[in-house]
Structures are given as structure tokens and as C-alpha cells.
Write an enzyme that holds these catalytic residues in place. Structure first.
Site, PDB file in Angstrom:
ATOM      1  N   ASP A 226      -4.459   0.916  10.656  1.00 12.82           N
ATOM      2  CA  ASP A 226      -3.281   0.512   9.881  1.00 12.82           C
ATOM      3  C   ASP A 226      -2.250  -0.015  10.884  1.00 12.82           C
ATOM      4  OD1 ASP A 226      -1.391   0.190   7.847  1.00 12.82           O
ATOM      5  OD2 ASP A 226      -0.864   2.320   7.740  1.00 12.82           O
TER       6      ASP A 226
ATOM      7  N   HIS B  27      -0.083   8.348   1.189  1.00 16.28           N
ATOM      8  CA  HIS B  27      -0.272   7.184   0.303  1.00 16.28           C
ATOM      9  C   HIS B  27      -1.543   7.419  -0.529  1.00 16.28           C
ATOM     10  CE1 HIS B  27       0.105   3.303  -1.299  1.00 16.28           C
ATOM     11  NE2 HIS B  27      -0.198   2.544  -0.265  1.00 16.28           N
TER      12      HIS B  27
ATOM     13  N   CYS C 207      -5.574  -0.762   4.885  1.00 17.66           N
ATOM     14  CA  CYS C 207      -4.874  -0.784   3.596  1.00 17.66           C
ATOM     15  C   CYS C 207      -4.096  -2.079   3.373  1.00 17.66           C
ATOM     16  CB  CYS C 207      -3.952   0.425   3.489  1.00 17.66           C
ATOM     17  SG  CYS C 207      -2.576   0.419   4.662  1.00 17.66           S
TER      18      CYS C 207
HETATM   19  N1  NVA Z   1       1.587   2.918   7.024  1.00 14.27           N
HETATM   20  C1  NVA Z   1       2.093   1.793   6.261  1.00 14.27           C
HETATM   21  C2  NVA Z   1       1.314   1.628   5.004  1.00 14.27           C
HETATM   22  C3  NVA Z   1       1.723   0.421   4.192  1.00 14.27           C
HETATM   23  C4  NVA Z   1       0.962   0.285   2.916  1.00 14.27           C
HETATM   24  C5  NVA Z   1       3.564   2.007   5.970  1.00 14.27           C
HETATM   25  O1  NVA Z   1       3.959   3.111   5.582  1.00 14.27           O
HETATM   26  O2  NVA Z   1       4.334   1.050   6.134  1.00 14.27           O
HETATM   27  N1   CP Z   2      -1.430  -1.170   0.894  1.00 15.43           N
HETATM   28  C1   CP Z   2      -0.252  -1.191   0.245  1.00 15.43           C
HETATM   29  O1   CP Z   2       0.220  -0.201  -0.309  1.00 15.43           O
HETATM   30  O2   CP Z   2       0.325  -2.423   0.230  1.00 15.43           O
HETATM   31  P1   CP Z   2       1.803  -2.752  -0.275  1.00 15.43           P
HETATM   32  O3   CP Z   2       2.762  -2.174   0.707  1.00 15.43           O
HETATM   33  O4   CP Z   2       1.838  -4.265  -0.288  1.00 15.43           O
HETATM   34  O5   CP Z   2       2.015  -2.192  -1.640  1.00 15.43           O
END
Ligand code: NVA
Ligand code: CP
Length: 314
Positions: A234, A143, A273
Site C-alpha cells: 500500500d 479498512h 488497495c
Molecule cells: N492506507 C491508505 C489506504 C487508502 C485506501 C490510507 O489510509 O490512506
Molecule cells: N481503496 C480505497 O479505499 O480507495 P479510495 O480511497 O479511493 O476510496
């Protein structure tokens, strides 16, 4: 622009003159710094006015989003451009049209394509066949947009990140991997404290070590946070993960609570995040506490991504 040792990233893509924003580990530090500086300029009002006038960003979402979608939409508009949101189920890719063909067609209409998807190979396929910049807005591997905001936020609160100690506590997921990429690029120490069965892929660690990154692994979160300048976690269940009792049981010792934060440096900041799951990976007391910078971190998605957009399209 790109280093030539990205995992699975084809040579043609690495040699491309198009400025894709695919992963931190394949972009030069000077370029990443330029994006953050551009973003800070827009944040403090000294940035160029409407640098992306007349430009259109298509945003493909194969997974849900709040921050990414809104910050890209608002950011693009503030830069003078416009956006088109494309949900997977409303597109022909939902009925089997290939990513490659979608890339070719969208490139005839828009100036850049952003995508959130599960499989990193789909992101690469999109970039390989697009003739406009492609921005990675999250895959199961990484990300990078989030980390641009995170580095910006750390430095606003604690000064230069180089040489500092960041501790990841919890699931070894896409965010953990991207923090590792950031540690390589911005030259800080990263301590990863994950359950053994949920650690980040071995090849990511090996590549970071080979690149000279200061990375330490320990399954003991209390030992990990000693001397930390930043503690970050996270969700325990990322989009696409199977939730379940076993995952929760493994991660239970990795909840960031006030007792754990007290073991870090007294000036340590807490980052996440978002979205957060209070009482799971982090307690409300920490999330709402004086060391938490999560709302600044969310805001900085907007500013940092404006820097990314202008780097890609400027
Ligand atoms: N690790 C999380 C980040 C969300 C912004 C996911 O992939 O769902
Ligand atoms: N942190 C983040 O990417 O949030 P969203 O999944 O809401 O875009």
C-alpha cells in the site's frame, strides 16, 4: 455476532442487536463468509433483486475517496436503495456538532450510516449513538470494506485463502492491520515485512497471536516473500501521515518490484488497495504485470460491499 474482546469497543456496542460493520476482528467468521457469499451472488446475477428498495445510506467523508464513494453509491443503487453523500466540511460536525448528536439525528432519517474518518474512536462513538447500522469505510486503524473485496479477489484467483501465505510488504498501516484481522478470521498465514520503525502496533500482533493467528514478522522483504501465494502493499504515505524524506528512506527497501515478485511462488498474485504510487511502493511493471489482480480487486469493492450492505440492512 460480535466477539467480546475488541480493543476499546464498549460492551454495550458489542451486545447491540444492530448489525454494525465496524471491524473484522469483532465480527464472526460465519457472518463475514455470509457477506462474501451474498456479494458473489450479486456479482454472478443470482442475488435477490432490489433487496434494499426504499432504504437510504448516508455516507460521511472526512477524508478523500474514489473507490469507496463510487462503489457504495453504485452498489446501493443497484440494490434498489439510495445514498446521500455528506462531506465533513459541509456538515455541522465541521462546526463542532458532536458525532453522538449527528448519529442520533441521522438515524431518524436514514437506514444506515457509512463513515470515513481518522480516529477509530469517532467510528465507535457514531455506532454507540446510532440506532441504525454503521459501516466503517476506513479509519487510521483499519479498512475492513477493502479486506472483504481482497479476500473475495484472492479466492477467485487462487481458491480458498485458508492455510495460504499472504505477505504484507511496506508500511505497517491501517491496511496491514486489517490484513492481520483477516488472517485471524479466515485462518491464513500472514507475514508482515515492515521497517522496524513503521511496524504495526504491538497490541494488534499480541491480540492476533493470542487468537491463534499464524503471524510472522521480518524486516527482510526477500525472506518474507519466499513461498508467498499473495504479495500485498500500500502507499508509503497514508491519508493523515506526514510525508517526509525519513519515511521514504525507511521504506525504500520495501518497494515491490519484479525482482521481489520473482522470489515469491510463481503463481503468486499481487494486490494493492489503490490508489498506487508507481515507482514508490510498487513499480509499474508489477502493477501492470500478469500477477497483478488490482483491477479485479477494485471491482470487487462493489460486489463485496453489496454483501455487507445486505447483511447490515437485510
Ligand atoms: N492506507 C491508505 C489506504 C487508502 C485506501 C490510507 O489510509 O490512506
Ligand atoms: N481503496 C480505497 O479505499 O480507495 P479510495 O480511497 O479511493 O476510496
Amino acid at each position: 455476532m460480535f466477539r467480546d474482546d475488541g480493543p476499546g469497543v464498549g460492551k454495550a456496542l458489542l451486545m447491540s442487536a444492530i448489525k454494525h460493520f465496524l471491524d473484522l476482528d469483532i465480527i464472526e467468521t460465519a457472518d463475514l463468509r455470509q457477506m462474501i457469499d451474498l456479494g458473489l451472488g450479486f456479482k454472478n446475477g443470482t442475488g435477490e433483486v432490489a433487496p434494499l428498495a426504499g432504504k437510504t445510506l448516508a455516507m460521511i467523508f472526512e477524508k478523500p475517496s474514489t473507490r469507496t464513494r463510487v462503489s457504495f453509491e453504485v452498489g446501493m443503487k443497484q440494490l434498489g436503495g439510495q445514498t446521500i453523500v455528506l462531506n465533513h466540511d459541509d456538515m455541522q460536525i465541521g462546526r463542532g456538532e458532536t458525532i453522538a448528536d449527528t448519529a442520533r439525528v441521522l438515524s431518524r432519517y436514514v437506514d444506515a450510516i457509512m463513515m470515513r474518518t481518522n480516529d477509530p474512536d469517532k467510528m465507535e462513538e457514531l455506532a454507540q449513538h446510532a440506532s441504525v447500522p454503521v459501516i466503517n469505510a476506513l479509519t487510521d486503524r483499519s479498512h475492513p470494506c477493502q479486506l472483504m473485496a481482497d479476500v473475495m479477489t484472492f479466492e477467485e484467483h487462487r481458491g480458498a485463502i485458508e492455510g495460504r501465505k499472504v505477505v504484507w510488504v511496506g508500511d505497517g498501516n491501517n491496511m496491514a492491520v486489517t490484513w492481520l484481522h483477516a488472517a485471524t478470521k479466515f485462518n491464513f498465514e500472514l507475514c508482515l515485512s515492515c521497517p522496524a520503525d513503521l511496524s504495526i502496533p504491538r497490541e494488534e500482533i499480541e491480540r492476533a497471536l493470542a487468537a491463534g493467528t499464524k503471524v510472522v514478522e521480518t524486516t527482510d522483504p526477500v525472506q518474507a516473500v519466499a513461498g508467498a501465494d499473495c504479495v500485498v502493499t500500500d502507499t508509503w504515505v497514508s491519508m493523515g501521515d506526514q510525508p517526509g524524506e525519513r519515511r521514504h528512506r525507511l521504506l525504500e527497501p520495501y518497494r515491490v518490484d519484479e525482482a521481489l515478485m520473482a522470489k515469491a511462488d510463481s503463481n503468486a498474485i499481487f494486490m494493492h488497495c489503490l490508489p498506487a504510487h508507481r515507482g514508490e511502493e510498487v513499480t509499474s511493471a508489477v502493477l501492470e504485470g500478469s500477477q497483478s489482480v488490482v483491477w479485479d480487486e477494485a471491482e470487487n469493492r462493489l460486489h463485496a460491499q453489496k454483501g455487507v450492505l445486505v447483511w447490515c440492512l437485510g
